[in-house]
Design a protein around this motif. Structure first.
Motif, short mmCIF file in Angstrom:
data_model
loop_
_atom_site.label_atom_id
_atom_site.label_comp_id
_atom_site.label_asym_id
_atom_site.label_seq_id
_atom_site.Cartn_x
_atom_site.Cartn_y
_atom_site.Cartn_z
N UNK A 83 0.83 -1.21 0.00
CA UNK A 83 0.00 0.00 0.00
C UNK A 83 0.86 1.25 0.00
N UNK A 84 1.89 1.28 0.88
CA UNK A 84 2.73 2.49 0.96
C UNK A 84 3.48 2.74 -0.35
N UNK A 85 3.96 1.65 -0.96
CA UNK A 85 4.69 1.82 -2.25
C UNK A 85 3.73 2.36 -3.31
N UNK A 86 2.55 1.76 -3.39
CA UNK A 86 1.59 2.17 -4.43
C UNK A 86 1.13 3.60 -4.19
N UNK A 181 -5.27 -1.95 5.18
CA UNK A 181 -6.03 -1.00 6.01
C UNK A 181 -5.26 -0.60 7.28
N UNK A 182 -4.27 -1.43 7.65
CA UNK A 182 -3.56 -1.20 8.91
C UNK A 182 -2.67 0.04 8.84
N UNK A 183 -2.65 0.83 9.90
CA UNK A 183 -1.81 2.04 10.04
C UNK A 183 -2.00 2.99 8.85
N UNK A 186 -4.19 8.88 5.91
CA UNK A 186 -4.93 9.49 4.80
C UNK A 186 -4.12 10.56 4.06
N UNK A 187 -3.24 11.23 4.84
CA UNK A 187 -2.48 12.34 4.22
C UNK A 187 -1.59 11.85 3.08
N UNK A 188 -1.23 10.55 3.11
CA UNK A 188 -0.40 10.02 2.02
C UNK A 188 -1.14 10.10 0.68
N UNK A 189 -2.45 9.94 0.73
CA UNK A 189 -3.24 10.02 -0.51
C UNK A 189 -3.20 11.45 -1.04
#
Lengths: 249, 260
Positions: A83-86, A181-183, A186-189
């Motif tokens: 998720x973080x990479x994407x 969904x873990x950790x 939202x600000x990353x989006x």
């Protein structure tokens, strides 16, 4: 010599932007061109974004699942890292690198062709600010549509990972869904969307500069298109570094 | 009327236009002729402001183009119509949309009136039947006629034509020439044509300027071109076999008339 010509190009780009970023002569004409730009640059790019994001998302999950083989790490780590990479890099930076090829060359070749067939001169002779009329709607359309492409990319990237979990079973679909969904921050989006809008501006304006200033014949239009893709790739990666440091450092 | 005073243009130290003085009268077709590379197109581009001259003055009814600000130049250009060598129609628009484009940008008329005006101009150049076709679907001659319709749609005071007959057959060239001549007379505008086509000169050249290596070598009317005693002009005019034969035939007739 190349430093001087590079500085001259920067100056020309700045002067071109000064002509572009002025109020349109006719707002109705601007909206017409804006709508065409949304379709030609944005809507028509959805399919490539969806296909590439799906496969890259699947590969990211596959690679992480194969390489994280430690009992110290919980199995949902695959979902979290994917998720973080994407969200942080793939859907904004890598997707924009790909779009700089499609959209950048489209803009540069269209404007370059118009330049060598004297269509831009024809606009100037009519008293139209050709830079504003041709370039502003393209920049506005691509920057405005960029968040849509990024969101499509995020969802299909994560969906690609979901499908690979369903097919291979490691990690399980439930663990993967829990992981993504873990950790969640939202600000990353928002960070990713803001970054992609900046890249959208770079792609469209730099490609427009190379196309608008093309001269000669069909060969030079091709060269302008190639140069715009190369320059966009460098600028996207360099500004990614600066933007990341400013926003997250 | 357009006046050119002491016009000079240099590219990287090479003088392409050398101290040109000329006056282009209203209501007549002014033709600039010369060999390839003689500076005709550079002069035309200087006249419309697409190229900044190195020095000199270009006066549009007394208003100096070379000292105008960009906003003033844009306003002046709304009085200018131009026919480009390749017609320069917008690829993505139909013929009718191309002709309507200047009206869409600058006219305060409603859409119905704008369409009516564009259709009138298309009818004037006999192109109404092709109104809904794209430029890629029409011939070179039709493109030129559509471009003329677009050039005159805003009732310009000045009309510029860059090689209007290039790539056209003699019959179509004649149609384009007649159209340019008729429009000049009907609308009483200042028309400047750049050409190396001697047929155009003989057909419509009310005022002819001959450029050679950036210098204004000769000026006169179409009736004087064939009898001029300028060697460089004669080299240019009689490079064509047809014009050489006409000249010889004229001389034979003249001698026979004297003798008999």
């Amino acid at each position: 010599m190349s430093i001087i010509s590079s500085l001259e190009s920067v100056g020309e780009y700045a002067l071109l932007l000064k002509r572009v970023l002025t109020p349109p002569d006719r707002f109705s004409q601007f909206m017409k061109e804006f709508q065409k730009g949304v379709y030609a640059l944005g809507v028509s790019s959805i399919w490539i974004v969806v296909i590439i994001s799906f496969f890259i998302g699947a590969v990211i999950v596959l690679q992480i699942a194969l390489n994280i083989d430690s009992p110290m790490l919980p199995s949902f780590t695959v979902g979290v890292v994917s998720r973080e990479i994407i969200l942080l890099e793939f859907s904004s930076t890598i997707m924009c690198l790909i779009l700089s090829g499609k959209v950048g060359s489209n803009i540069a070749s269209e404007l370059g062709s118009m330049r060598i067939t004297e269509q831009i001169d024809a606009l100037e002779i009519m008293g139209v600010n050709s830079a504003n009329y041709l370039i502003l709607p393209k920049i506005a359309a691509f920057v405005v549509f960029m968040p849509v492409l990024v969101i499509f990319s995020m969802f299909t990237g994560l969906f690609g990972g979901y499908i690979i979990c369903m097919v291979l079973g490691t990690p399980s679909v439930e663990t993967y869904v829990y992981g993504i969904q873990a950790f969640f921050n939202e600000s990353f989006v928002w960070y990713s969307i803001a970054k992609s809008m900046l890249f959208g501006f770079i792609i469209s304006s730099v490609a427009a500069y190379f196309g608008y200033t093309a001269s000669g014949g069909a060969l030079e239009v091709g060269e302008a298109s190639t140069r715009s893709v190369v320059m966009n790739s460098i600028l996207i990666l360099a500004s990614d570094l600066v933007f990341t440091q400013l926003a997250m450092g | 009327m357009i006046e050119v005073r002491n016009l000079v243009k240099e590219f990287d130290g090479t003088m392409v236009l050398k101290n040109i003085d000329a006056t282009f009268q209203k209501g007549v077709v002014n033709i600039i002729i010369g060999k390839s590379g003689s500076g005709k197109t550079v002069m035309l581009k200087c006249l419309v402001g697409l190229i900044q001259p190195t020095s000199g003055e270009i006066l549009y009814d007394g208003r100096n183009l070379t000292t105008m600000r960009s906003g003033e130049i844009r306003r002046l250009r709304r009085d200018i119509g131009m026919l480009f060598q390749g017609a320069a129609l917008f690829d993505s628009l139909t013929v009718l949309e191309n002709v309507m484009f200047p009206l869409d940008m600058f006219s305060r008329k409603n859409r119905r009136e704008r369409r009516k005006r564009a259709e009138f101009c298309l009818e004037r150049v006999d192109m109404l039947q092709a109104a809904n076709l794209l430029p890629s679907e029409i011939s070179g001659g039709m493109k030129k006629r559509a471009a003329i319709a677009r050039a005159i749609v805003l009732n310009p005071r000045y009309l510029f034509c860059d090689e209007p007959n290039s790539g056209l057959d003699p019959k179509t060239s004649q149609v384009i020439d007649e159209l340019i001549s008729d429009i000049t007379t009907d609308f009483d505008i200042t028309t400047i044509v750049v050409s190396h086509d001697m047929n155009s000169v003989i057909n419509i050249g009310d005022n002819v300027i001959f450029l050679n290596e950036g210098i204004k070598e000769w000026e006169g009317s179409k009736s004087q071109v064939m009898d001029a005693d300028n060697e460089k002009l004669n080299d240019f005019v009689f490079a064509s076999d047809l014009f050489r034969k006409i000249k010889v035939a004229e001389e034979i007739i003249s001698e026979e008339e004297k003798g008999g």
